[in-house]
Structures are given as structure tokens and as C-alpha cells.
Scaffold this motif. Structure first.
Motif, mmCIF file in Angstrom:
data_model
loop_
_atom_site.group_PDB
_atom_site.id
_atom_site.type_symbol
_atom_site.label_atom_id
_atom_site.label_comp_id
_atom_site.label_asym_id
_atom_site.label_seq_id
_atom_site.Cartn_x
_atom_site.Cartn_y
_atom_site.Cartn_z
ATOM 1 N N LEU A 171 -1.515 23.047 24.444
ATOM 2 C CA LEU A 171 -2.347 22.233 23.562
ATOM 3 C C LEU A 171 -3.501 21.656 24.367
ATOM 4 N N ILE A 172 -4.718 21.791 23.845
ATOM 5 C CA ILE A 172 -5.908 21.269 24.516
ATOM 6 C C ILE A 172 -6.567 20.258 23.598
ATOM 7 N N GLY A 173 -6.629 19.009 24.045
ATOM 8 C CA GLY A 173 -7.219 17.969 23.208
ATOM 9 C C GLY A 173 -7.847 16.882 24.046
ATOM 10 N N GLY A 174 -8.126 15.763 23.397
ATOM 11 C CA GLY A 174 -8.718 14.625 24.087
ATOM 12 C C GLY A 174 -10.232 14.618 24.038
ATOM 13 N N GLN A 175 -10.839 15.778 23.941
ATOM 14 C CA GLN A 175 -12.287 15.908 23.837
ATOM 15 C C GLN A 175 -12.591 17.340 23.405
ATOM 16 N N ALA A 176 -13.849 17.558 23.032
ATOM 17 C CA ALA A 176 -14.228 18.889 22.562
ATOM 18 C C ALA A 176 -14.044 19.932 23.658
ATOM 19 N N LEU A 177 -13.574 21.105 23.258
ATOM 20 C CA LEU A 177 -13.377 22.209 24.190
ATOM 21 C C LEU A 177 -14.595 23.127 24.147
ATOM 22 N N PRO A 178 -15.333 23.235 25.255
ATOM 23 C CA PRO A 178 -16.501 24.124 25.265
ATOM 24 C C PRO A 178 -16.114 25.562 24.909
ATOM 25 N N VAL A 179 -16.971 26.220 24.144
ATOM 26 C CA VAL A 179 -16.695 27.593 23.731
ATOM 27 C C VAL A 179 -16.507 28.503 24.940
ATOM 28 N N ARG A 194 -6.380 24.447 20.174
ATOM 29 C CA ARG A 194 -7.258 23.276 20.166
ATOM 30 C C ARG A 194 -6.696 22.236 19.197
ATOM 31 N N THR A 195 -6.559 21.004 19.672
ATOM 32 C CA THR A 195 -6.021 19.954 18.820
ATOM 33 C C THR A 195 -7.069 18.878 18.585
ATOM 34 N N TYR A 196 -6.994 18.270 17.417
ATOM 35 C CA TYR A 196 -7.900 17.186 17.053
ATOM 36 C C TYR A 196 -7.084 16.031 16.506
ATOM 37 N N GLY A 197 -7.348 14.853 17.018
ATOM 38 C CA GLY A 197 -6.649 13.659 16.570
ATOM 39 C C GLY A 197 -6.970 12.523 17.516
ATOM 40 N N SER A 198 -6.227 11.447 17.391
ATOM 41 C CA SER A 198 -6.481 10.269 18.222
ATOM 42 C C SER A 198 -5.204 9.446 18.291
ATOM 43 N N THR A 199 -5.261 8.349 19.009
ATOM 44 C CA THR A 199 -4.108 7.462 19.064
ATOM 45 C C THR A 199 -3.741 7.001 17.658
ATOM 46 N N GLU A 200 -4.749 6.789 16.823
ATOM 47 C CA GLU A 200 -4.514 6.304 15.453
ATOM 48 C C GLU A 200 -3.804 7.319 14.576
ATOM 49 N N THR A 201 -3.749 8.575 14.999
ATOM 50 C CA THR A 201 -3.047 9.606 14.223
ATOM 51 C C THR A 201 -1.833 10.136 14.979
ATOM 52 N N SER A 202 -1.341 9.341 15.924
ATOM 53 C CA SER A 202 -0.199 9.743 16.768
ATOM 54 C C SER A 202 -0.522 10.988 17.574
ATOM 55 N N GLY A 203 -1.778 11.137 17.958
ATOM 56 C CA GLY A 203 -2.189 12.307 18.723
ATOM 57 C C GLY A 203 -2.727 13.398 17.817
ATOM 58 N N GLY A 204 -2.799 14.607 18.354
ATOM 59 C CA GLY A 204 -3.362 15.727 17.607
ATOM 60 C C GLY A 204 -2.628 15.983 16.309
ATOM 61 N N CYS A 205 -3.384 16.093 15.216
ATOM 62 C CA CYS A 205 -2.773 16.359 13.908
ATOM 63 C C CYS A 205 -3.479 17.496 13.181
ATOM 64 N N TYR A 207 -4.638 21.430 14.192
ATOM 65 C CA TYR A 207 -4.537 22.454 15.230
ATOM 66 C C TYR A 207 -5.428 23.641 14.870
ATOM 67 N N ASP A 208 -6.340 23.946 15.773
ATOM 68 C CA ASP A 208 -7.304 25.030 15.527
ATOM 69 C C ASP A 208 -7.978 24.885 14.168
ATOM 70 N N GLY A 209 -8.290 23.624 13.832
ATOM 71 C CA GLY A 209 -9.025 23.345 12.607
ATOM 72 C C GLY A 209 -8.185 23.259 11.353
ATOM 73 N N VAL A 210 -6.881 23.455 11.467
ATOM 74 C CA VAL A 210 -5.990 23.435 10.300
ATOM 75 C C VAL A 210 -5.019 22.256 10.419
ATOM 76 N N PRO A 211 -4.982 21.344 9.428
ATOM 77 C CA PRO A 211 -4.087 20.186 9.516
ATOM 78 C C PRO A 211 -2.620 20.607 9.602
ATOM 79 N N LEU A 212 -1.835 19.819 10.326
ATOM 80 C CA LEU A 212 -0.395 20.043 10.373
ATOM 81 C C LEU A 212 0.214 19.778 9.007
ATOM 82 N N ASP A 213 1.401 20.284 8.789
ATOM 83 C CA ASP A 213 2.084 20.086 7.515
ATOM 84 C C ASP A 213 2.206 18.596 7.217
#
Length: 380
Positions: A171-179, A194-205, A207-213
Motif C-alpha cells: 500500500l502506498i499512501g500519505g501523499q500523491a504517488l508520482p506517475v 495507491r491509497t487515499y485517505g487521512s487520519t480522519e478516515t482511519s487511513g486509506g479508504c 484504493y486505486d481510486g475505488v472506495p472500499l466496501d
């Protein structure tokens, strides 16, 4: 519920505290900050205090159910297995690595001390195990700077490359991943998500642009908003900020306002950058995140950071801070050409600042506040 700080920042102490907070009856664990109250709301598992890249402290209260929901959703998306902790345990990415291991009934492997490729490879390759004659998949979580460092090391050390390839997913997160870095990993046979999220969302929620279930993402007035079971309870001791950042809609759904711009393309979320990371140059709004993405697409500049600077002619401009070889003039010409093509001529940076090394936070993210204070416009 009682709130107690972990015995130390040592990952093993954090793991012990989380085991009681998540799987037991508490107390909740405080990570990364002091001066917090002794009591928190029932169901709270962790309070994570971080200043982030902007330097503004925040203490985010996360419930036990949110952490567990995030861990289960991750397993549903990428599979179950053994986890290696290679990021700080006091940040949400590290907390989630530990929680995923706990809910899966496995002890995580822990990479202690400063991050270096050789110990990482040894820890990763030492995780190999089998159950019922089948290999147990392994996983880890990294920030882009760590991935780049490992890929650099792998060119001269086959064990590092073997370690990277050993993971089912990284899992790669925390900031944008250069192409360019993503393509480099793919070419090396490294399976990243690639993960997207923050502390407010309990981390990455996402993945690769698709929300987790269970996670829902909406774009409201150009801003990415997130709802679902992984949302934090709010900011400890700051009800006004909590109400502003976690609004309830007319249907009774609670949302998190990310502050990020975004759009959907064929059902996949594309984050365009911070809505507040915009300068006005010559009367034109310029997203520094878009400028930075264009700069990071240049080979050798994958870790560059773009900051706002005062400009006598245009009011505001931007500067590229980079730890890279080469002359400043040559680098500036490359940067201005790439940004003009990707964003527009008005967005071209005014300066390139060469430094020996970029300052980073404990999370591995670049310390943008420090760079702005030293070189740029701190007010932005």
C-alpha cells in the motif's frame, strides 16, 4: 473511557496498547501528543495527534469500530495475510498495519529504527511462512519516498528487489504517488496499491481510486467528501471544528470534508489537489498541486516539492525545492517547459532551489511548513 498514552513510540509498546484498545476493554491509547484529557467517549480506541504537513496540530479521536471496519475492508479488497510495519506506529498508517495484523490474529513483523533498505529487505524476506502447505501472503504500507529509496537500492542489491517482489501488495499512501515512480515500480514487478485517505478516515479508504466496501465518496462543489464506517469521531476538545469538517446532510448521513479537489472518471476517483493550495499569479488561480505533479513527472525530480513564493511582478509565484544533481538553470528550464505543457504558461515556477536533502516529518512526508518558512511564503 480512560485515555492513556502508549508507554513510548516504540512499535512494540504501541502494539501492546492497541491490542487492549481494539481487542480488549481499553483504555484508549493516545499517540503523538500530550496535554490530552484523561477521559474520552466510550468506544474510542485511539487519539492520534499530528501536525501534518501544514504545521497545524490536530488530535483525531478514532473509534474501535472504525479501525476494525477499515481493517476488514482492506482484507476484503486485497486479501488476508501477514503484515510488516515499516512506517511510524504513531501515525494512522502504522496504526492500521498493526490493527490489520491484530484482527487477523497474527503478530506483525516490525522494522525498528531509521528506515533503511537493507533491514527492510531482511525483515520482508524473513516473513516467509506457510499454512496447510500454502504460502502466507505478505503485505506492507509505505510512503512514496520509501518506495523510491527501495527502488533505488534495488538496482544494486538484488535482495532488496526480491523483498519488494515478495509482497502480495504494497500500500502506498500519505501523499500523491508520482506517475513516473508508479511506472518504475510496475516495471520492476512490484505490486503496489495507491491509497487515499487521512487520519480522519482511519487511513486509506480509497484504493486505486475505488472506495472500499461500505465507503461512499461524493464530489460537492468540487470537494471530495467521504462517508462510511471508517470515519473518525472528530477532533478531541474541538466541537466547532468537528461540526465544520464532519457535517451531517439532510438524510442524516455524516460526511468528512477532505479539503481536496477531485473528480470521477469512469467511476474512478482522481484527486486534483488541495483546494487551499492555490496561489493567484497575475490574476489567475494556479493549483500548486498540479504544478508539483507536473514537476514530479520529470525523471530525477520525483520527490520535488513546490512551494508558494512572493513575486514582485505577478504577486505570487512558485518555487521548486529539490535535492537533485544538475545546474539550477538547466533544471529550471526543464521544469518550466514541463509545467507549461501540463498546466499552462502562467503556472511556470519562478525558481528552482537546490538543497542537500529535503526535510521530512516522522511520517516520511515532506515538511512543507519548514520549507515555506525557510524559502517561501509562510502565510500560504
Amino acid at each position: 473511557m480512560k485515555l492513556e498514552a502508549a508507554a513510548s513510540d516504540d512499535p512494540r509498546d504501541v502494539l501492546r496498547a492497541l491490542r487492549h484498545a481494539v481487542l480488549g476493554a481499553g483504555p484508549a491509547v493516545a499517540l503523538g501528543g500530550g496535554g490530552l484529557p484523561e477521559e474520552v467517549a466510550a468506544g474510542t480506541a485511539a487519539v492520534i495527534t499530528t501536525s501534518g504537513s501544514t504545521g497545524v496540530p490536530k488530535s483525531v479521536a478514532i473509534g474501535r469500530n472504525a479501525l476494525i471496519a477499515s481493517a476488514f475492508a482492506t482484507a476484503a479488497r486485497i486479501g488476508e495475510g501477514a503484515w510488516l510495519l515499516a512506517v511510524p506506529a504513531t501515525y494512522v498508517a502504522g496504526v492500521q498495519v498493526l490493527v490489520r495484523a491484530l484482527v487477523n490474529g497474527r503478530e506483525p513483523a516490525v522494522l525498528a529504527g531509521p528506515f533503511r533498505p537493507e533491514p527492510f529487505a531482511a525483515a520482508a524476506l524473513g516473513m516467509a511462512s506457510h499454512e496447510n502447505g500454502e504460502r502466507v501472503p505478505t503485505y506492507t504500507s509505505l510512503v512514496p519516498a520509501q518506495l523510491q529509496r527501495l527502488l533505488d537500492a534495488s538496482e544494486g542489491d538484488p535482495e532488496v528487489l526480491r523483498a519488494l517482489r515478495s509482497f502480495e501488495r504494497i500500500l502506498i499512501g500519505g501523499q500523491a504517488l508520482p506517475v513516473a515512480l508508479r511506472e518504475r515500480a510496475a516495471a520492476a514487478g512490484v505490486r503496489i496499491v495507491r491509497t487515499y485517505g487521512s487520519t480522519e478516515t482511519s487511513g486509506g479508504c480509497v484504493y486505486d481510486g475505488v472506495p472500499l466496501d461500505g465507503v461512499e465518496v461524493a464530489i460537492v462543489d468540487g470537494e471530495v467528501r467521504i462517508s462510511g464506517p471508517t470515519l473518525a469521531d472528530g477532533y478531541l476538545g474541538d466541537p466547532d471544528r468537528t461540526a465544520e469538517v464532519f457535517p451531517m446532510d439532510a438524510a442524516g448521513t455524516r460526511w468528512y470534508r477532505t479539503g481536496d479537489g477531485g473528480e470521477f472518471a469512469d467511476g474512478v476517483l482522481r484527486v486534483t489537489g488541495r483546494l487551499d493550495n492555490v496561489i493567484v499569479s497575475g490574476g489567475v488561480n494556479v493549483s500548486l498541486d498540479r504544478v508539483e505533479a507536473a514537476v514530479r513527472g520529470i525523471p530525477g525530480l520525483e520527490s520535488a516539492v513546490v512551494i508558494p513564493v512572493e513575486d514582485a511582478q505577478w504577486g505570487q509565484g512558485s518555487a521548486v525545492v529539490v535535492a537533485a544533481p544538475g545546474g539550477e538553470r538547466e533544471t529550471l528550464e526543464r521544469v518550466r517547459t514541463a509545467v507549461a505543457a501540463a498546466v499552462g504558461p502562467v503556472a511556470r515556477p519562478a525558481r528552482v532551489i537546490l538543497v542537500d536533502a529535503l526535510p521530512v516529518l516522522a511520517s516520511g512526508k515532506p515538511d512543507r511548513a519548514a520549507l515555506r518558512q525557510r524559502f517561501g511564503s509562510a502565510k500560504n
